[in-house]
Design a protein around this motif. Structure first.
Motif: not given
Length: 218
Positions: A156-163, A178-186, A200-201
Protein backbone atom coordinates in the motif's frame (compact mmCIF):
# COMPACT_ATOMS: atom_id res chain seq x y z
CA UNK A 1 -57.53 -63.75 -44.84
CA UNK A 2 -55.29 -61.07 -46.34
CA UNK A 3 -57.15 -58.42 -44.31
CA UNK A 4 -56.68 -60.39 -41.10
CA UNK A 5 -52.97 -60.88 -41.84
CA UNK A 6 -52.52 -57.15 -42.58
CA UNK A 7 -54.22 -56.24 -39.33
CA UNK A 8 -52.03 -58.69 -37.41
CA UNK A 9 -48.89 -57.24 -39.04
CA UNK A 10 -49.99 -53.71 -38.17
CA UNK A 11 -50.68 -54.68 -34.57
CA UNK A 12 -47.27 -56.32 -34.32
CA UNK A 13 -45.53 -53.24 -35.72
CA UNK A 14 -47.43 -51.03 -33.28
CA UNK A 15 -46.35 -53.23 -30.36
CA UNK A 16 -42.72 -53.07 -31.48
CA UNK A 17 -42.94 -49.24 -31.75
CA UNK A 18 -44.46 -48.95 -28.27
CA UNK A 19 -41.79 -51.22 -26.84
CA UNK A 20 -39.02 -49.13 -28.41
CA UNK A 21 -40.61 -45.91 -27.19
CA UNK A 22 -40.91 -47.27 -23.66
CA UNK A 23 -37.29 -48.42 -23.72
CA UNK A 24 -36.11 -44.98 -24.89
CA UNK A 25 -38.14 -43.26 -22.17
CA UNK A 26 -36.74 -45.56 -19.50
CA UNK A 27 -33.23 -45.01 -20.83
CA UNK A 28 -33.67 -41.26 -20.74
CA UNK A 29 -34.91 -41.42 -17.16
CA UNK A 30 -31.86 -43.41 -16.13
CA UNK A 31 -29.36 -40.90 -17.58
CA UNK A 32 -27.57 -38.78 -14.95
CA UNK A 33 -28.81 -35.23 -14.62
CA UNK A 34 -26.29 -32.49 -15.53
CA UNK A 35 -24.47 -31.01 -12.57
CA UNK A 36 -25.59 -27.60 -11.37
CA UNK A 37 -23.06 -24.85 -12.19
CA UNK A 38 -20.71 -24.28 -9.28
CA UNK A 39 -20.73 -20.68 -8.12
CA UNK A 40 -17.47 -19.13 -6.89
CA UNK A 41 -17.17 -18.84 -3.12
CA UNK A 42 -17.57 -15.22 -1.96
CA UNK A 43 -14.99 -13.77 0.46
CA UNK A 44 -14.56 -10.51 2.35
CA UNK A 45 -12.12 -9.21 4.98
CA UNK A 46 -14.17 -10.38 7.93
CA UNK A 47 -15.36 -8.27 10.88
CA UNK A 48 -13.98 -4.73 11.31
CA UNK A 49 -10.80 -4.17 13.25
CA UNK A 50 -11.30 -3.80 17.02
CA UNK A 51 -11.55 -0.12 17.89
CA UNK A 52 -9.72 1.59 20.72
CA UNK A 53 -11.38 1.88 24.10
CA UNK A 54 -12.50 5.41 23.23
CA UNK A 55 -14.17 5.73 19.85
CA UNK A 56 -14.46 9.52 20.02
CA UNK A 57 -12.84 11.07 16.94
CA UNK A 58 -10.60 13.75 18.48
CA UNK A 59 -7.81 14.10 15.90
CA UNK A 60 -7.74 16.58 13.01
CA UNK A 61 -10.11 15.85 10.15
CA UNK A 62 -8.78 13.72 7.32
CA UNK A 63 -9.98 13.88 3.72
CA UNK A 64 -9.74 10.50 2.07
CA UNK A 65 -10.37 9.42 -1.50
CA UNK A 66 -11.03 5.87 -2.67
CA UNK A 67 -8.00 3.60 -2.87
CA UNK A 68 -6.71 3.15 -6.40
CA UNK A 69 -5.17 -0.01 -7.87
CA UNK A 70 -3.76 -1.43 -11.07
CA UNK A 71 -6.00 -3.45 -13.38
CA UNK A 72 -4.68 -6.84 -12.21
CA UNK A 73 -6.22 -6.44 -8.73
CA UNK A 74 -9.06 -4.03 -9.50
CA UNK A 75 -11.63 -6.76 -10.09
CA UNK A 76 -13.22 -9.30 -7.77
CA UNK A 77 -10.85 -12.18 -8.56
CA UNK A 78 -8.73 -13.70 -5.80
CA UNK A 79 -5.30 -13.42 -7.41
CA UNK A 80 -2.24 -15.61 -6.91
CA UNK A 81 1.28 -15.63 -8.37
CA UNK A 82 3.70 -18.54 -8.88
CA UNK A 83 7.19 -17.25 -8.14
CA UNK A 84 8.74 -20.72 -8.26
CA UNK A 85 7.61 -21.32 -11.86
CA UNK A 86 9.51 -18.34 -13.22
CA UNK A 87 6.47 -16.24 -14.16
CA UNK A 88 5.67 -14.64 -10.82
CA UNK A 89 4.83 -11.36 -12.50
CA UNK A 90 1.79 -12.96 -14.13
CA UNK A 91 -1.34 -12.68 -11.93
CA UNK A 92 -3.62 -15.71 -12.02
CA UNK A 93 -7.23 -15.74 -10.77
CA UNK A 94 -8.74 -18.61 -8.79
CA UNK A 95 -11.67 -20.06 -10.74
CA UNK A 96 -13.91 -20.75 -7.72
CA UNK A 97 -13.15 -17.82 -5.41
CA UNK A 98 -14.26 -14.19 -5.58
CA UNK A 99 -14.09 -11.11 -3.35
CA UNK A 100 -17.47 -9.56 -2.60
CA UNK A 101 -15.96 -6.23 -3.69
CA UNK A 102 -12.73 -5.35 -5.45
CA UNK A 103 -9.61 -5.27 -3.21
CA UNK A 104 -9.26 -1.45 -3.45
CA UNK A 105 -12.87 -1.10 -2.29
CA UNK A 106 -12.29 -3.53 0.57
CA UNK A 107 -9.12 -1.71 1.66
CA UNK A 108 -10.83 1.70 1.35
CA UNK A 109 -13.58 0.50 3.67
CA UNK A 110 -11.02 -0.86 6.14
CA UNK A 111 -9.01 2.38 6.17
CA UNK A 112 -12.10 4.54 6.70
CA UNK A 113 -13.25 2.37 9.60
CA UNK A 114 -9.82 2.56 11.25
CA UNK A 115 -9.29 6.30 10.75
CA UNK A 116 -12.84 7.10 11.89
CA UNK A 117 -11.96 5.71 15.33
CA UNK A 118 -9.44 8.51 15.86
CA UNK A 119 -10.59 11.48 13.76
CA UNK A 120 -13.37 12.72 11.48
CA UNK A 121 -13.06 11.33 7.95
CA UNK A 122 -14.57 13.31 5.09
CA UNK A 123 -14.61 13.05 1.30
CA UNK A 124 -12.03 14.81 -0.82
CA UNK A 125 -13.09 18.21 -2.16
CA UNK A 126 -15.37 19.21 0.71
CA UNK A 127 -12.85 21.72 2.11
CA UNK A 128 -13.31 20.44 5.66
CA UNK A 129 -9.88 18.89 6.31
CA UNK A 130 -6.33 20.22 6.57
CA UNK A 131 -4.81 16.93 5.43
CA UNK A 132 -5.71 14.61 2.59
CA UNK A 133 -4.73 10.96 2.16
CA UNK A 134 -4.28 9.26 -1.18
CA UNK A 135 -3.61 5.53 -1.32
CA UNK A 136 -2.50 3.22 -4.11
CA UNK A 137 -2.82 -0.55 -3.71
CA UNK A 138 0.12 -1.98 -5.67
CA UNK A 139 -0.22 -5.62 -4.65
CA UNK A 140 -2.94 -7.74 -3.10
CA UNK A 141 -2.21 -11.36 -3.95
CA UNK A 142 -1.24 -14.79 -2.70
CA UNK A 143 2.37 -15.38 -3.68
CA UNK A 144 3.67 -18.96 -3.97
CA UNK A 145 7.39 -19.51 -3.36
CA UNK A 146 6.83 -23.26 -3.77
CA UNK A 147 3.94 -25.64 -4.52
CA UNK A 148 2.99 -25.78 -0.82
CA UNK A 149 4.44 -22.51 0.48
CA UNK A 150 2.67 -19.18 0.00
CA UNK A 151 1.91 -15.88 1.70
CA UNK A 152 -0.57 -13.06 1.38
CA UNK A 153 1.15 -9.86 0.23
CA UNK A 154 -0.32 -6.38 0.60
CA UNK A 155 1.61 -3.37 -0.71
CA UNK A 156 0.00 0.00 0.00
CA UNK A 157 1.53 3.31 -1.13
CA UNK A 158 0.40 6.35 0.88
CA UNK A 159 0.65 10.04 0.02
CA UNK A 160 -0.33 12.72 2.53
CA UNK A 161 -0.88 16.27 1.30
CA UNK A 162 -2.11 19.59 2.64
CA UNK A 163 -4.86 20.74 0.27
CA UNK A 164 -5.23 24.45 -0.49
CA UNK A 165 -7.36 26.58 -2.76
CA UNK A 166 -4.63 27.07 -5.38
CA UNK A 167 -1.79 24.69 -4.54
CA UNK A 168 -1.17 21.44 -2.69
CA UNK A 169 1.76 20.78 -0.38
CA UNK A 170 3.28 17.34 0.01
CA UNK A 171 3.51 16.31 3.65
CA UNK A 172 4.98 12.88 3.18
CA UNK A 173 4.95 9.56 1.33
CA UNK A 174 5.19 6.08 2.77
CA UNK A 175 4.91 2.53 1.46
CA UNK A 176 3.54 -0.24 3.66
CA UNK A 177 4.44 -3.82 2.71
CA UNK A 178 3.04 -6.68 4.78
CA UNK A 179 3.47 -10.42 4.21
CA UNK A 180 1.53 -13.04 6.14
CA UNK A 181 2.02 -16.82 5.67
CA UNK A 182 -0.88 -18.86 4.31
CA UNK A 183 -1.74 -21.97 6.28
CA UNK A 184 -2.98 -23.83 3.20
CA UNK A 185 -1.92 -23.66 -0.45
CA UNK A 186 -5.34 -22.80 -1.81
CA UNK A 187 -7.84 -19.95 -2.09
CA UNK A 188 -9.13 -20.13 1.53
CA UNK A 189 -5.55 -20.09 2.80
CA UNK A 190 -4.69 -17.13 0.59
CA UNK A 191 -7.80 -15.21 1.65
CA UNK A 192 -7.03 -15.72 5.35
CA UNK A 193 -3.44 -14.55 4.83
CA UNK A 194 -4.59 -11.48 2.92
CA UNK A 195 -7.07 -10.63 5.68
CA UNK A 196 -4.29 -10.68 8.26
CA UNK A 197 -1.93 -8.73 5.99
CA UNK A 198 -4.59 -6.09 5.30
CA UNK A 199 -5.32 -5.57 8.99
CA UNK A 200 -1.62 -5.09 9.72
CA UNK A 201 -1.20 -2.75 6.73
CA UNK A 202 -4.13 -0.63 7.94
CA UNK A 203 -2.64 -0.42 11.45
CA UNK A 204 0.67 0.73 10.01
CA UNK A 205 -1.06 3.25 7.73
CA UNK A 206 -2.94 4.79 10.66
CA UNK A 207 0.24 4.96 12.77
CA UNK A 208 2.15 6.66 9.96
CA UNK A 209 -0.53 9.29 9.30
CA UNK A 210 -0.69 10.04 13.02
CA UNK A 211 3.09 10.56 13.09
CA UNK A 212 3.06 13.24 10.37
CA UNK A 213 2.74 16.79 11.78
CA UNK A 214 -0.45 18.54 10.74
CA UNK A 215 0.11 22.03 9.26
CA UNK A 216 -1.40 24.93 11.14
CA UNK A 217 -4.68 26.25 9.81
CA UNK A 218 -4.45 29.51 7.86
Amino acid sequence: MKLIAARAHLAGARAVFLSLASALMLGACSLPLPDKPVRPEPYDLGPPLPLAASTTATGPALAMDSVEANAAIDGTSVVYRLLYSGDGQQPRPYAQARWVMSPPQLVSQRLREAFSATRPVVDVGMGLAQVELRAQLDDFSQVFSGPNASEGVVRLRLTLIAPASATQRLLGQHTVVVRKPAQTADAPGGVAALRAATDEAVRQAVAWVQSVPVPAAR
